[in-house]
Design a protein around this motif. Structure first.
Motif, PDB file in Angstrom:
ATOM      1  N   ILE A 199       0.830  -1.204   0.000  1.00 29.16           N
ATOM      2  CA  ILE A 199       0.000   0.000   0.000  1.00 29.16           C
ATOM      3  C   ILE A 199       0.866   1.256   0.000  1.00 29.16           C
ATOM      4  N   SER A 200       0.294   2.343  -0.502  1.00 27.94           N
ATOM      5  CA  SER A 200       0.973   3.635  -0.502  1.00 27.94           C
ATOM      6  C   SER A 200      -0.075   4.736  -0.550  1.00 27.94           C
ATOM      7  N   GLU A 201       0.190   5.823   0.157  1.00 28.40           N
ATOM      8  CA  GLU A 201      -0.704   6.977   0.074  1.00 28.40           C
ATOM      9  C   GLU A 201      -0.231   7.959  -0.990  1.00 28.40           C
ATOM     10  N   PHE A 202       0.933   7.688  -1.590  1.00 29.01           N
ATOM     11  CA  PHE A 202       1.512   8.609  -2.561  1.00 29.01           C
ATOM     12  C   PHE A 202       1.032   8.287  -3.975  1.00 29.01           C
ATOM     13  N   SER A 203       0.860   9.324  -4.770  1.00 27.28           N
ATOM     14  CA  SER A 203       0.361   9.147  -6.132  1.00 27.28           C
ATOM     15  C   SER A 203       1.305   8.286  -6.949  1.00 27.28           C
ATOM     16  N   PRO A 204       0.776   7.541  -7.926  1.00 28.50           N
ATOM     17  CA  PRO A 204       1.633   6.744  -8.801  1.00 28.50           C
ATOM     18  C   PRO A 204       2.724   7.612  -9.423  1.00 28.50           C
ATOM     19  N   GLY A 205       3.920   7.059  -9.501  1.00 26.19           N
ATOM     20  CA  GLY A 205       5.046   7.782 -10.073  1.00 26.19           C
ATOM     21  C   GLY A 205       5.844   8.599  -9.079  1.00 26.19           C
ATOM     22  N   THR A 206       5.342   8.736  -7.837  1.00 26.14           N
ATOM     23  CA  THR A 206       6.065   9.497  -6.808  1.00 26.14           C
ATOM     24  C   THR A 206       7.354   8.778  -6.444  1.00 26.14           C
ATOM     25  N   GLU A 209      11.362  10.088  -2.125  1.00 29.82           N
ATOM     26  CA  GLU A 209      11.969  11.269  -1.508  1.00 29.82           C
ATOM     27  C   GLU A 209      12.124  11.044  -0.007  1.00 29.82           C
ATOM     28  N   LYS A 210      13.190  11.574   0.571  1.00 26.46           N
ATOM     29  CA  LYS A 210      13.519  11.262   1.960  1.00 26.46           C
ATOM     30  C   LYS A 210      12.432  11.708   2.934  1.00 26.46           C
ATOM     31  N   TRP A 211      11.699  12.788   2.594  1.00 21.35           N
ATOM     32  CA  TRP A 211      10.674  13.273   3.513  1.00 21.35           C
ATOM     33  C   TRP A 211       9.401  12.416   3.470  1.00 21.35           C
ATOM     34  N   ASN A 212       9.305  11.525   2.492  1.00 27.09           N
ATOM     35  CA  ASN A 212       8.132  10.645   2.430  1.00 27.09           C
ATOM     36  C   ASN A 212       8.142   9.561   3.509  1.00 27.09           C
ATOM     37  N   PHE A 213       9.348   9.163   3.923  1.00 26.39           N
ATOM     38  CA  PHE A 213       9.447   7.980   4.788  1.00 26.39           C
ATOM     39  C   PHE A 213       8.961   8.222   6.218  1.00 26.39           C
ATOM     40  N   PRO A 214       9.306   9.361   6.838  1.00 29.34           N
ATOM     41  CA  PRO A 214       8.696   9.612   8.158  1.00 29.34           C
ATOM     42  C   PRO A 214       7.174   9.664   8.073  1.00 29.34           C
ATOM     43  N   GLN A 215       6.647  10.208   6.969  1.00 28.32           N
ATOM     44  CA  GLN A 215       5.195  10.301   6.797  1.00 28.32           C
ATOM     45  C   GLN A 215       4.570   8.916   6.684  1.00 28.32           C
ATOM     46  N   ARG A 216       5.194   8.016   5.922  1.00 29.31           N
ATOM     47  CA  ARG A 216       4.618   6.669   5.768  1.00 29.31           C
ATOM     48  C   ARG A 216       4.708   5.859   7.059  1.00 29.31           C
ATOM     49  N   ASN A 217       5.649   6.230   7.953  1.00 26.14           N
ATOM     50  CA  ASN A 217       5.835   5.457   9.182  1.00 26.14           C
ATOM     51  C   ASN A 217       4.595   5.471  10.077  1.00 26.14           C
ATOM     52  N   ARG A 218       3.825   6.553  10.011  1.00 22.93           N
ATOM     53  CA  ARG A 218       2.608   6.617  10.838  1.00 22.93           C
ATOM     54  C   ARG A 218       1.587   5.590  10.363  1.00 22.93           C
ATOM     55  N   ILE A 219       1.655   5.215   9.082  1.00 23.03           N
ATOM     56  CA  ILE A 219       0.739   4.207   8.553  1.00 23.03           C
ATOM     57  C   ILE A 219       1.177   2.818   8.998  1.00 23.03           C
ATOM     58  N   ILE A 220       2.494   2.577   9.016  1.00 23.30           N
ATOM     59  CA  ILE A 220       3.009   1.293   9.501  1.00 23.30           C
ATOM     60  C   ILE A 220       2.521   1.037  10.925  1.00 23.30           C
ATOM     61  N   SER A 221       2.696   2.023  11.795  1.00 26.95           N
ATOM     62  CA  SER A 221       2.255   1.858  13.188  1.00 26.95           C
ATOM     63  C   SER A 221       0.732   1.911  13.287  1.00 26.95           C
ATOM     64  N   GLY A 222       0.101   2.716  12.437  1.00 26.07           N
ATOM     65  CA  GLY A 222      -1.347   2.867  12.494  1.00 26.07           C
ATOM     66  C   GLY A 222      -2.114   1.618  12.112  1.00 26.07           C
ATOM     67  N   LEU A 223      -1.537   0.787  11.261  1.00 23.94           N
ATOM     68  CA  LEU A 223      -2.167  -0.473  10.867  1.00 23.94           C
ATOM     69  C   LEU A 223      -1.999  -1.557  11.922  1.00 23.94           C
ATOM     70  N   SER A 224      -1.117  -1.320  12.887  1.00 23.36           N
ATOM     71  CA  SER A 224      -0.647  -2.386  13.765  1.00 23.36           C
ATOM     72  C   SER A 224      -1.108  -2.222  15.211  1.00 23.36           C
ATOM     73  N   LEU A 225      -1.254  -3.356  15.870  1.00 26.33           N
ATOM     74  CA  LEU A 225      -1.563  -3.349  17.301  1.00 26.33           C
ATOM     75  C   LEU A 225      -0.361  -2.872  18.105  1.00 26.33           C
ATOM     76  N   GLY A 226       0.824  -3.133  17.602  1.00 32.02           N
ATOM     77  CA  GLY A 226       2.052  -2.732  18.275  1.00 32.02           C
ATOM     78  C   GLY A 226       3.206  -2.708  17.289  1.00 32.02           C
ATOM     79  N   THR A 227       4.302  -2.095  17.707  1.00 29.43           N
ATOM     80  CA  THR A 227       5.495  -1.999  16.865  1.00 29.43           C
ATOM     81  C   THR A 227       6.684  -2.594  17.599  1.00 29.43           C
ATOM     82  N   LEU A 228       7.376  -3.506  16.941  1.00 32.87           N
ATOM     83  CA  LEU A 228       8.588  -4.118  17.486  1.00 32.87           C
ATOM     84  C   LEU A 228       9.793  -3.525  16.771  1.00 32.87           C
TER      85      LEU A 228
END
Length: 368
Positions: A199-206, A209-228
């Motif tokens: 999954i990705s929240e970024f438009s196709p072809g994006t 970019e380094k600033w995208n990764f902190p933003q996507r991290n909230r989705i990793i934790s948001g989908l999960s009961l916990g983070t290891l």
């Protein structure tokens, strides 16, 4: 008008202002109602500014770029999951700034999945690699879906271990869903999409970019009961995921590491700050035991010799080993079995697949 069109238009106008997006949908129910609302009503929404409200009210149809994107989505059989879609995961929807929509390649329902995130350094030590393999495989067998970011290192190891254990995995990208990053993970991403979801929240072809990764991290934790967090330096990006997990009210777990290793500074600090120290999978499972069946939650016996065909002496050596490498001389000393006996048994344990030899005449416990 195509169903996707108003969602994509609103997303492009707000440019990932996700908290405002959530407030708008909560207030007006859908993007069509947002566009038809008055300037005064828009300005009364939490976080809204006059400039953003003006951008929404001044938009005029049609938008060729959006129509091209819709054609691409449909032509590539990509799923488009917006906040009102029945398959949008409740756990993700309940964070402060859920994505207004995301793109998905995959065949599993995200809603209701029992998921846990595994993240860490892109340059793991042998210890970190084995820990990620062990936790991912055993959590998979306990019924968890493994979520990570498809990056090099711990992310890729966790994804692969979950798939090899016959389970499901979810990869969250920091680029467009049509972009393989890193390139060597293209095959892994395809395998995940067939046994889980990309999954990705970024438009196709994006691009990545380094600033995208902190933003996507909230989705990793948001989908999960916990983070290891398996292995992380003091300024590791995986600590951002852990911080998001805390902000979202989710559990945070950390694997303790060597105090002299630069790749363990972050995880060790997390433990100091209150993250749960985990030494085996049961340490995690006990936090979610009410969500798992009795058969699953009692089916993992980390660091046990049960089910292994080992002699008494083999069991002694096996019991001495863990994910931290031990030199043969240390094994001889701690086992009390004598040099000749240890030298005889180590290759036999390797053949049985329960231990592994690594560089410098050192041994570790294999991931079963």
């Amino acid at each position: 008008m195509d169903e996707y069109y108003p969602w994509l238009i609103l997303g492009h106008i707000l440019k990932n202002r996700n908290a405002i997006s959530r407030c708008l949908i909560e207030r007006f129910s859908d993007p069509v109602s947002v566009f038809s609302s008055s300037m005064d009503d828009l300005c009364n929404v939490e976080g809204m500014t006059t400039d953003i409200a003006r951008d929404i009210k001044s938009f005029r149809h049609p938008e060729e770029k959006i129509m091209d994107e819709i054609s691409w989505i449909k032509g590539n059989s990509v799923r488009f999951i917006h906040l009102n879609h029945p398959d949008y995961p409740d756990r993700l929807k309940n964070i402060n700034d859920p994505p207004l929509y995301f793109y998905m390649n995959g065949n599993i329902p995200l809603k209701g999945s029992i998921s846990i995130a595994i993240v860490g350094t892109r340059r793991p030590t042998v210890y970190g690699r084995k820990a990620a393999e062990m936790f991912s495989a055993e959590l998979t067998k306990a019924g968890f879906t493994i979520v990570s970011g498809c990056a090099r290192g711990i992310d890729s190891i966790a994804h692969r271990a979950a798939l090899e254990a016959g389970g499901l995995s979810i990869g969250v990208l920091g680029c467009g869903i049509d972009v393989a990053y890193p390139r060597e993970n293209r095959g892994l991403m395809e395998e995940i999409s067939q046994n889980g979801a990309i999954i990705s929240e970024f438009s196709p072809g994006t691009g990545p970019e380094k600033w995208n990764f902190p933003q996507r991290n909230r989705i990793i934790s948001g989908l999960s009961l916990g983070t290891l967090v398996v292995e992380a330096a003091e300024k590791s990006g995986s600590l951002i995921t852990a911080r998001f997990a805390l902000e979202q009210g989710r559990e945070v777990f950390a694997v303790p590491g060597n105090i002299n290793s630069p790749y363990s500074g972050g995880t060790n600090n997390l433990i100091k700050q209150g993250a749960k120290l985990v030494e085996n999978t049961l340490d995690i499972i006990e936090e979610f035991k009410e969500l798992l069946t009795s058969e699953l939650k009692h089916g993992i016996k980390s660091n046990s010799t049960q089910g292994l065909s080992l002699s008494e002496d083999e069991g002694i050596i096996y019991g001495l080993l863990g994910l931290q490498a031990k030199h043969v001389d240390q094994i001889i000393k701690e086992s009390g079995l004598g040099t000749q006996r240890v030298i005889q048994l180590l290759p036999e344990l390797e053949i049985k697949g329960v231990i592994e030899q690594i560089a410098g005449n050192c041994y570790i416990k294999a991931t079963l």
